[in-house]
Design an enzyme around this catalytic site. Structure first.
Site, PDB file in Angstrom:
ATOM      1  N   ALA A 134       0.847  -1.198   0.000  1.00 28.08           N
ATOM      2  CA  ALA A 134       0.000   0.000   0.000  1.00 28.08           C
ATOM      3  C   ALA A 134       0.877   1.242   0.000  1.00 28.08           C
ATOM      4  O   ALA A 134       2.035   1.197   0.401  1.00 28.08           O
ATOM      5  CB  ALA A 134      -0.882  -0.017   1.236  1.00 28.08           C
TER       6      ALA A 134
ATOM      7  N   GLU B 136      -0.297  -9.473  -0.356  1.00 31.52           N
ATOM      8  CA  GLU B 136      -1.723  -9.829  -0.376  1.00 31.52           C
ATOM      9  C   GLU B 136      -2.251  -9.900  -1.809  1.00 31.52           C
ATOM     10  O   GLU B 136      -3.097 -10.734  -2.136  1.00 31.52           O
ATOM     11  CB  GLU B 136      -2.506  -8.817   0.456  1.00 31.52           C
TER      12      GLU B 136
ATOM     13  N   GLU C 294       3.229  -5.221   8.217  1.00 29.97           N
ATOM     14  CA  GLU C 294       2.291  -4.245   8.803  1.00 29.97           C
ATOM     15  C   GLU C 294       2.448  -4.127  10.309  1.00 29.97           C
ATOM     16  O   GLU C 294       2.285  -3.048  10.883  1.00 29.97           O
ATOM     17  CB  GLU C 294       0.838  -4.641   8.478  1.00 29.97           C
TER      18      GLU C 294
ATOM     19  N   GLY D 116       0.653  -5.055   1.151  1.00 30.53           N
ATOM     20  CA  GLY D 116      -0.408  -5.164   0.154  1.00 30.53           C
ATOM     21  C   GLY D 116       0.065  -5.899  -1.094  1.00 30.53           C
ATOM     22  O   GLY D 116      -0.724  -6.550  -1.783  1.00 30.53           O
TER      23      GLY D 116
END
Ligand code: NAI
Length: 697
Positions: free
Chosen positions: A63, A105, A125, A102
């Protein structure tokens, strides 16, 4: 289509390439680009499979954390991942370098994953006080099992290629061109009649789950005391075992929203940016090139020298250790080996890694062996004359552009530099004990240290996986000067009515691993005593001074090393037990000083200790010894155990409010005099309604 995502057709295979330098972060434009490209591939009947790849430095850095805490823009990453997983044509992630956060993911949303030998994955994270918020806690345990997934999520560490293959994260390692290898992989899948394989639909292996979760809770409560994110991570993974993927994803989202707004995550994000900012050292031109560091040396193989040598070797650098004589050298190197062997025994280091690291460490007693070394770090006794002698010798023996560094914890770097003909090449590298473990390097620039030496040492900190912060010269530098101020208050509180275990408990409950007195016992009380004796003459005679610590050492109580100090220790135990002898000593000293002991509240203990710490930090900023508040935060979090979830003393100060602290300091100043006078900078901030964050620059 977004120009940050490319779309190519290779026969029946569509290639979607993220192309958003530097790390293909998943900002809104990239997200939209993937959605569009995926739709195009799905709607094209000539396409049978899709490869998702990253161009440039890595597959995907995750992200865009600059979007955190701001209103979320569609399309959401979580929805894109759902779309990838629901795609009727097989999707293959082709990974090089990193798939993190991210990005990891995103790869988990694909039906298959291949990677070249540079590929690694991770969900860091937790290091920002968060949990993976786009399905990581649900898909990873389904793919690689609960225990391995918890390890990845709770450590935040990267998993390298071969391990990733072994765990089942990667389906195949590609040798040669990654894009071509991934396209071939897709063609082979199709030829074998294999289709989609959604990770979210995989059945989770729940064998041993109860024990695995119990062990994770236990470890977390010990290692991450007081932090919410690790507990939420475990709970989210637990829900992957007990519920549907949809329930799990919803719970994960709820936790993510909670954590992203939490003070703890804000504090940890502050520390993340602080680490980057620390490398922009004021006064050093941005284009300054570091010198090359290929070889290193350490002088002295005592407590610190050993730790520093291991830290350098752990970072892959060869180290020559120089001792005063071969007896001390053999003893020191033997202890290095023992320390590594202990790690192997505990399972935190492989036997082959131990051998590789030991290979990098060699010993000598001869300065001529240092002639070609790039940086030499001195860690002999804290004695100015000795250090000067050693620097003069190094000046003679080492090549002209070698950096000469000292690990002194308080001595004047400029005076040490003056013992050489190259003060521009002299710098402080202040490690913390144990130096192979503790993350901080408080680097100290002298008046003449050159810009490229500063940049080189900051880069070295990074190479050996330490947090570097650059400070200026003063007695104790930033860390120890603040420590001294705070510990002094703790001792005055003893004289006024508190007891060591009461103060230690308040500091422990605040989040430090231990309070100042337990810490003193751990470090050894005799060391500080010698320093204080040495400085006695320099102390202004009207300064308030607490004699308690000196009396304790004079009673032959040196701390844990002889089982008695501020506390008593049973043989072989490190658990401090309050000792009535010390309590009698303290109340006796109060009477000698004519102080009537009083009840001191926990709130007063915390204020006196923490506000003094902050006030001293403000003085150091005002004197330009520390260049920015966040450098101080790094020093205290990574060198002194200030709770990470509070972001460091200066970040915490802003959280409490400058005006509140200023008012409290003013009150203390009136009660206790000069030593608790608010720092000019604190006054100024309070007057102008500003915070430390406003000084960040
Ligand atoms: P130490 O006493 O454990 O080790 C000093 C070593 O230097 C000994 O092994 C000794 O044999 C060696 N040595 C003495 N003279 C020498 C010479 N002429 N040539 C080569 N080697 C010589 O001391 P420690 O604790 O490792 O401290 C070293 C330095 O690190 C000091 O400047 C200290 O202030 C600083 N420091 C210590 C910390 C600690 O927690 N112990 C923390 C941060 C800095």
């Amino acid at each position: 289509m977004s120009n940050l995502v490319a779309y190519e057709i290779h026969g029946a295979i569509a290639l979607i390439a993220l192309n958003s330098p530097p790390v293909n972060a998943m900002g809104v434009e990239v997200r939209q680009g993937i959605v569009d490209a995926l739709a195009q591939a799905q709607n094209d009947d000539s396409i049978s499979a899709i490869v998702l790849i990253g161009r440039g430095r890595c597959f995907c850095g995750g992200a865009d954390i600059r979007e955190f805490g701001k209103p979320r823009l569609q399309p959401y990453l979580r929805d894109i991942i759902d779309q990838l997983e629901a795609c009727q044509k097989p999707v293959i992630a082709a990974i090089h370098k990193t798939a993190i956060g991210g990005g990891c993911e995103l790869a988990l949303g694909c039906h298959y994953r291949v990677g070249d030998m540079s590929a690694s994955f991770g969900l860091p994270e937790i290091k920002l006080g968060l949990l993976p918020g786009a399905g990581g806690t649900q898909r990873l345990p389904r793919l690689i099992g609960i225990e391995a997934a918890l390890d990845v999520i709770l450590s935040g560490d990267f998993v390298a290629t071969e391990k990733a293959k072994e765990l089942g994260f990667l389906d195949q390692i590609i040798f040669g061109d990654l894009a071509q290898g991934a396209i071939d992989f897709a063609r082979n899948l199709l030829a074998a009649g294999k289709g989609v394989r959604p990770v979210g639909q995989m059945k989770i292996d729940a064998a041993g789950a109860t024990e695995i979760f119990a062990a994770a809770h236990k470890k977390t409560s010990r290692r991450a005391r007081g932090l919410i994110a690790p507990e939420r991570c475990i709970a989210a993974v637990e829900s992957a075992v007990t519920g549907t993927i949809q329930d799990g994803l919803d719970l994960e989202r709820t936790y993510f929203d909670e954590l992203v707004q939490s003070d703890q995550s804000k504090a940890q994000r502050h520390l993340f940016f602080a680490q980057r900012q620390a490398h922009k050292v004021p006064g050093v031109p941005a284009d300054t090139q570091p010198r090359e560091i290929k070889t290193t040396a350490v002088i002295g193989c005592g407590t610190m020298g050993r730790g520093i040598a291991m830290a350098l070797a752990n970072g892959g650098l060869p180290v020559i250790v120089l001792e005063a004589n071969s007896e001390a050298l053999d003893k020191g190197l033997g202890l290095v080996r023992d320390t590594y062997a202990g790690s192997v025994k505990r399972g935190s280091l492989s036997a082959s890694d131990m051998e590789a690291r030991l290979e990098l460490i060699s010993g000598t007693t001869d300065y001529t062996d240092l002639a070609d070394v790039d940086i030499i770090i001195e860690a002999v006794f804290e004695d100015m004359d000795l250090k000067k002698q050693i620097f003069a010798k190094l000046d003679q023996a080492c090549k002209a552009d070698a950096i000469l560094a000292t690990n002194t914890s308080s001595l004047d770097i400029n005076e040490i530099a003056a013992a050489t003909k190259r003060p521009e090449n002299v710098i402080g590298t202040h490690f913390f004990s144990p130096a192979n473990i503790m993350k901080l390097m408080e680097n100290v620039r002298g008046a003449k240290t050159s810009a490229d030496v500063i940049v080189t040492v900051m880069k070295l900190s990074k190479t050996i996986n330490k947090v570097g912060a650059m400070v200026g010269v003063c007695d104790g530098f930033v860390g120890n000067r603040m420590l001294y101020a705070y510990r002094t208050q703790a001792e005055f509180l003893l004289e006024e009515g508190a007891l060591p275990h009461e103060i230690d408990k308040v500091i422990y409950d605040f989040g430090f691993p231990m309070g100042p007195f337990a810490m003193g016992d751990l470090a050894g009380l005799d060391v500080g005593y010698q320093v204080r004796q040495h400085r006695r003459k320099m102390r202004p005679s009207n300064d308030r001074y607490s004699f308690i610590a000196d009396r304790i050492v004079e009673m032959d109580r040196f701390g844990q090393k002889n089982n008695k100090g501020w506390y008593l220790y049973e043989q072989g135990s490190r658990t401090p037990q309050p000792d009535p002898v010390i309590e009698t000593l303290i109340s006796g000293i109060s009477s000698e000083l004519g102080i009537t002991r009083r009840d001191i509240s926990d709130a007063e203990i915390l204020e006196r200790c923490m506000y003094t710490l902050i006030n001293e930090g403000a003085k150091l900023l005002g004197e330009n010894i520390a260049s920015r508040p966040s450098d101080i935060d790094l020093i205290w979090v990574y060198g002194y155990g200030f709770p990470i979830g509070k972001g460091g003393p200066m970040f915490y100060a802003d959280h409490i409010g400058i005006e509140t602290i200023h008012n409290a300091m003013n009150k203390l100043y009136q009660q206790h005099g000069e030593m608790l006078k608010p720092a000019p900078l604190l006054e100024e901030l309070a007057r102008s309604g500003k915070s430390f964050a406003d000084l960040q620059g």
